[in-house]
Enzyme design. Structure first.
Site, short mmCIF file in Angstrom:
data_model
loop_
_atom_site.label_atom_id
_atom_site.label_comp_id
_atom_site.label_asym_id
_atom_site.label_seq_id
_atom_site.Cartn_x
_atom_site.Cartn_y
_atom_site.Cartn_z
N ASP A 198 16.16 -0.67 23.94
CA ASP A 198 15.57 0.40 23.14
C ASP A 198 14.13 0.09 22.74
O ASP A 198 13.24 0.94 22.83
CB ASP A 198 16.41 0.65 21.89
N ASP A 203 2.85 -5.16 14.64
CA ASP A 203 3.64 -5.71 13.52
C ASP A 203 5.13 -5.59 13.81
O ASP A 203 5.92 -5.18 12.95
CB ASP A 203 3.29 -5.01 12.21
N LYS A 263 7.31 8.41 2.74
CA LYS A 263 6.47 7.21 2.61
C LYS A 263 5.20 7.63 1.89
O LYS A 263 4.34 8.31 2.45
CB LYS A 263 6.14 6.62 3.98
N SER A 290 0.81 -1.22 0.00
CA SER A 290 0.00 0.00 0.00
C SER A 290 0.83 1.27 0.00
O SER A 290 0.29 2.37 -0.05
CB SER A 290 -0.91 0.02 1.24
N ALA A 291 2.17 1.16 0.03
CA ALA A 291 3.01 2.36 0.09
C ALA A 291 4.40 2.08 -0.46
O ALA A 291 4.84 0.93 -0.51
CB ALA A 291 3.10 2.87 1.53
#
Length: 410
Positions: free
Chosen positions: A132, A149, A46, A26-27
């Site tokens: 982190d 995700d 993006k 989608s990108a």
């Protein structure tokens, strides 16, 4: 860029859109640089597909709005990618497309895993990444978000800030308000997400609602892969893993030789077990995981770590011999030559060449930004200088500023 002008206005500046960096369903992501400011850091664009152009005709409008909202609310945390601004490209023949202007990050954990596939990542790198990402998760979970995700490709190194950051919030949702059916990626998907995805695919309702615990599961798998150097996708899909993943984790830790004391490895093993409970209610939260004794142990980086993870500081090895260190005039001449050579690649903030241990014979060059340091590292590695082949690695800026020289593990 797919269509439209190569120059866009965002965040109060003009940006030249350059080489593509990657493309998804989608990108697409592109590199961009700020016009009129050649020394400024580049950015990432993006670009989401216009409506009707994505798989099934959906496009990326919804993904754009969703990711923009998440990044705006989560803005400011050092372990989450920074959103600089947004803009719309109206010149595409397929209709207007929306874009995010983002901080451009460096190497991904996925790339680090490729380089460490035979032996695993060092304990220093594994601890650095774990801390982190847990800091990022503790923050976004406190804000009510689930990333949904988390995987090696979505954890990237920031060369300027010397830390790992989370990217890609396209599947993220507010806990208790999940608006996407399928979450997480094969190999990093928590058991409850696996069940929910299966039921959704079958058109059925029910199953346990996914919570922030799915992110802890994903990170646990990533860290096992970093420690072991193995991809776990097929292992985590096996019935043996589902029956007793703790035994498999034990086996991985017993079978992998650990250079240092076994105690740090056992602390990491226990941390990973706490993140990989089959039952989500029993999994450690991000805040709880950060209290593990694993994070109280100081590790030194391997030389491979300092080659793989860029910083604004370049460290030159095999460049100053004992003779030049003992002759003040020769030492000063060589240091001046090094400064002149290194200045070809960018602005030098400081240069330090210790004559005594620790660090005897090494040269540390601090650049104004990591981009210049990376250019110098590429150019100087393997180059002959005063009859010697130069070895160029990066070096943590934080340690350099403190005057701390690691006894680097080779």
């Amino acid at each position: 860029m797919a269509a439209g002008p190569p120059v866009v206005a965002a965040a109060g500046r003009l940006w030249q859109v350059e080489a593509p960096l990657g493309r998804g369903s989608s990108a697409a992501v592109f590199r961009a640089r700020c016009l009129g400011q050649p020394r400024s850091s580049p950015a990432a664009v993006k670009e989401f597909l216009p409506p009707g152009s994505g798989p099934g005709g959906g496009g990326g409008d919804y993904g754009f709005r969703k990711e923009r909202a998440a990044l705006e609310e989560l803005r400011g945390h050092r372990n989450i990618v920074t959103l600089y601004g947004v803009f719309t490209n109206c010149s595409s023949t397929k209709g207007p497309s929306h874009s995010l202007l983002l901080e451009l990050l460096d190497v991904s954990v996925s790339e680090l895993l490729v380089h460490s596939s035979q032996h695993g990542c060092s304990m220093w790198m594994t601890q650095h990444c774990a801390r982190d990402v847990l800091e990022a998760l503790a923050f976004l979970h406190h804000k009510g978000y689930v990333h949904a995700d988390l995987k090696p490709r979505n954890i990237l190194w920031s060369a300027e800030q010397e830390c790992f950051k989370l990217i890609d919030f396209g599947l993220s949702f507010k806990e208790g308000n999940q608006d996407v059916k399928y979450i997480q990626t094969d190999g990093y998907r928590a058991p409850e997400a696996e069940l929910q995805n299966y039921l959704s695919q079958a058109g059925l309702q029910g199953g346990t609602q996914c919570t922030s615990a799915v992110d802890l599961w994903s990170l646990g798998i990533v860290l096992v892969e970093m420690f072991s150097g193995m991809k776990l996708k097929h292992i985590v899909q096996s019935w043996e893993w589902k029956a007793n993943n703790a035994a498999i984790i034990d086996h991985i830790f017993v079978s992998k030789s650990v250079e240092n004391s076994a105690i740090p490895a056992y602390h990491l093993r226990d941390l990973l077990k706490s993140m990989l409970h089959e039952e989500q209610e029993k999994r450690a939260t991000a805040a709880e995981a950060l209290c593990s004794p694993f994070f109280s142990i100081p590790f030194a980086p391997h030389i491979e770590d300092l080659v793989m993870l860029p910083t604004p500081v370049l460290r030159l090895l095999n460049i100053l011999g004992d003779a030049s260190l003992q002759n003040d005039k020769e030492f000063e001449d060589i240091v001046d030559d090094i400064r002149e050579e290194c200045s070809k690649y960018g602005q030098i903030v400081s240069l330090f060449a210790p004559k005594e241990n620790p660090g005897k014979g090494q040269v540390f060059v601090e650049y104004a930004n990591a981009g210049d340091s990376k250019a110098a590292q590429r150019a100087l590695t393997g180059k002959r200088f005063d009859g010697k082949f130069v070895v160029a690695t990066f070096y943590p800026l934080s340690a350099y500023k403190r005057g701390y020289v690691y006894q680097t593990v080779l």
